[in-house]
Design an enzyme around this catalytic site. Sequence first.
Site, PDB file in Angstrom:
ATOM      1  N   TRP A   3       0.828  -1.211   0.000  1.00 57.04           N
ATOM      2  CA  TRP A   3       0.000   0.000   0.000  1.00 57.04           C
ATOM      3  C   TRP A   3       0.856   1.252   0.000  1.00 57.04           C
ATOM      4  O   TRP A   3       0.339   2.358  -0.197  1.00 57.04           O
ATOM      5  CB  TRP A   3      -0.917   0.008   1.221  1.00 57.04           C
ATOM      6  CG  TRP A   3      -0.202   0.168   2.531  1.00 57.04           C
ATOM      7  CD1 TRP A   3       0.667  -0.701   3.110  1.00 57.04           C
ATOM      8  CD2 TRP A   3      -0.291   1.276   3.427  1.00 57.04           C
ATOM      9  NE1 TRP A   3       1.130  -0.218   4.313  1.00 57.04           N
ATOM     10  CE2 TRP A   3       0.552   0.998   4.530  1.00 57.04           C
ATOM     11  CE3 TRP A   3      -1.003   2.478   3.408  1.00 57.04           C
ATOM     12  CZ2 TRP A   3       0.702   1.876   5.607  1.00 57.04           C
ATOM     13  CZ3 TRP A   3      -0.842   3.341   4.489  1.00 57.04           C
ATOM     14  CH2 TRP A   3      -0.007   3.040   5.561  1.00 57.04           C
TER      15      TRP A   3
ATOM     16  N   GLU B 290       1.617  -1.527  12.658  1.00 53.30           N
ATOM     17  CA  GLU B 290       1.808  -2.966  12.721  1.00 53.30           C
ATOM     18  C   GLU B 290       2.194  -3.469  14.102  1.00 53.30           C
ATOM     19  O   GLU B 290       2.420  -4.672  14.275  1.00 53.30           O
ATOM     20  CB  GLU B 290       2.845  -3.374  11.675  1.00 53.30           C
ATOM     21  CG  GLU B 290       2.349  -3.103  10.259  1.00 53.30           C
ATOM     22  CD  GLU B 290       3.434  -3.192   9.222  1.00 53.30           C
ATOM     23  OE1 GLU B 290       4.587  -3.518   9.575  1.00 53.30           O
ATOM     24  OE2 GLU B 290       3.148  -2.916   8.046  1.00 53.30           O
TER      25      GLU B 290
ATOM     26  N   GLN C  12       4.377   3.092  13.748  1.00 54.20           N
ATOM     27  CA  GLN C  12       4.364   4.138  12.726  1.00 54.20           C
ATOM     28  C   GLN C  12       3.081   4.947  12.829  1.00 54.20           C
ATOM     29  O   GLN C  12       2.203   4.657  13.644  1.00 54.20           O
ATOM     30  CB  GLN C  12       4.469   3.495  11.354  1.00 54.20           C
ATOM     31  CG  GLN C  12       3.312   2.565  11.029  1.00 54.20           C
ATOM     32  CD  GLN C  12       3.675   1.495  10.044  1.00 54.20           C
ATOM     33  OE1 GLN C  12       4.120   0.421  10.433  1.00 54.20           O
ATOM     34  NE2 GLN C  12       3.504   1.773   8.758  1.00 54.20           N
TER      35      GLN C  12
END
Length: 798
Positions: A387, A515, A628
């Site tokens: 992505w 994640e 992130q």
Amino acid sequence: MPHTAHKDNAVENDIDTMRAYTPAPVPSPALDPEPWCIRERAADPARAFLHETLFTLGNGYIGMRGTPEEGHGPGRAPGGTLEGTYLNGFHDTETIHYPENAYGLARTNEFMLNVPNAKRVTVIVDGEPFTLETGTVLAYERMLDFRTGVLERRVEWESGTGKRLRIASRRLVCLERKHVAALEVAVTPLNFSGEVRILSDVDAAVTNLQAGDDPRVGSAITGPSLQLAGCEVGASDVLVLQRTRHSGFLLATATDSVLDGAEARVEPLASGHAFAFAARAGITAVLHKFIAYASSRDVDEARVASHARAELAAARAAGFDALVRAQALWLDGFWREADVVIDGDDALQQGVRFNQFHLLQSVGRDGKTNIAAKGVTGEGYEGHYFWDTEIYVFPFFLFSRPEIARALLQYRYDILPQARARARQMAHARGALFPWRTIAGEECSAYYPAGTAQYHINADVAYSIRQYLLATNDFDFIAQYGAEIVLETARIWLGLGSYDRQGRFCINEVTGPDEYTALVNNNYYTNAMARMHMTFAADMADRLRAERPDDHARVVALIGLEQAEIDAMRAASAAMRLPYDEALGIHEQDDSFLSKKRWDFAGTPADKYPLLLHYHPLVIYRHQVCKQADVVLALLLLSNEFSLDDKRRDFDYYEAVTTHDSSLSSCIFSIVAAEVGYRDKAYAYFMETARLDLDNTHANTEYGVHTAAMAGTWLGVAYGFGGMRLDEGGLRFAPTLPDRWNGYRFKVHVRGALLEVAVDAGGADYRLLAGDRLALAHHGRAFELGTGHATIRMENLA
């Protein structure tokens, strides 16, 4: 060797680690801070592996690492170099075997192949081959010029018997000729006359980098994936045919070598030719080598060999110098419209242009390929597309080369059949689910909590189509392709989500961009993007019905769309649950994030970062810690849905719990920091992104560049310091000037116009370089550029 699932039992996309927590990178003082090139003034074995990545040449199809033409000598330590040539999208497959199986897990891995090294040229004097590890290097310089796209090297070398040579080489991968590369090797004896031999051949015995238990740096496959199908050696040309072991593609590698400046005896080799000639001191002999690659993934199998030969013949007929001129002309056009100028920092200027140049070299432009996380520069992530393309890379091309952006969207349309099949595997009766990591459309993520569970990729693709329409007004693309993509992918949300007892539409058991937080309910980013996606899909269907009834009827019939689905999308969008904590005044990352214990940052030693390499995923998942930008990314993409105070509170909270263990993170934090007025933080985060690969700040660039971070540099200038936003409310800018800069300039293609924005300490100049009229705003003040007002000066920066 089969692809084993255990190697992915860590958070995916984990090659990118936080600058503050990585080992000290190998410095590169030989790379002077020159604005238009990178230059190496000494051949240093300690930097060879890294510099092979930095000096890679590519054209979106071919990627040729910056290894020397002659290869390396016997003194090269194992693992200290990677001889790599790659073709974007050309891959083999392997079965994924799971020690513990489950229904619906990804079954097949696709991985990019290292193809034959066709650039090999070896110079031999008195039986001693020239290499940088043998003999004595008396002088050395190598340069990659971003304006010419040519890699040049000059070496003065002395053999073990005292014979001195000057060897000058030039190499390019043609941006105008997808299948073609070429090189020139000029050999000049300096203190002797006598026989010199130049060998020009194809090394077809190549394999991929072995990753072992680390999936971040290569493939788990062992042995060659290319099997020889034939080899023909002509008077000066070579054709090697190979077939992939599992995917069944046929590959042709063709070369043609010509020696000028000396009468040579030509001897055929197994896969090349030897040119032996009587060299004279001070007289230069020049070898030109033309190279072509073609595969049955690009052309019909019956035409693969003839296509490679035709491309090769056309390149030789044009001549090397003509190819060099054409390359410079093509790049001149690119830089004229895409260049970002930073006044006041040559090292940063070099980093910005280096990043733009590599993005151009890595992106597929044929509608059948994409841009890998490592581009065509190395084998990290096995050449997979993520992505990263839609959210990070796509905007750069949308506003600099819209035709490339369109091709990237065409790629998504091309893999819709596989996305539909994947949706059925995931129990969705209708719709399409794009893969998390892939090359040809199959889901290749063996670790589903951090891969397949990231359903937001559907919304990311829809977001890029929405931005494309806003920036180009190309409704023809929407009618032909975009509507089908957006509607099919929007259907997934209706099948995935459900209404709770309060009547809120909830999306459960998904993973957002972060994640370090997996399989949660109502991830804010996912829900907010899904709401945008369904609203856009419904609006697009209505517009298509009104403006293109024939296309509307075709799409409806093709996918079996019902009006009830459109109504359901609008209802779900209106009722979407978007977690918000009233006490803290922040948007919750998901339903459970704030109830978790915060990670003990103070008690975590620096050598325990990145966390994913030192803690079991469940340990990380149980804590309040981000890898992130997640909510912070939503603040950027859906900017007009948040107040400035909302953005500031969210930024403050999530900055404190984010490790930035991904290179996708810093650029987003930089942009939002600039928007909320944190100038120093904005600049610091920007600098973590801008020279990430040139300075090897993540200590892993040898395995390939970080294309998302490279694109994040452009985003940092345009979206961050330039304050650029484009949505249904129009095009607007809110530029600020970093304290260390004298000024900066960038250009954007938008709505048929080419706009230049030039910012200095006193304000900003908006100049219409092409197009008739453009409406925009500067710090909330609306104005229009057009006839008689092609340039407008706006003062009083905020």
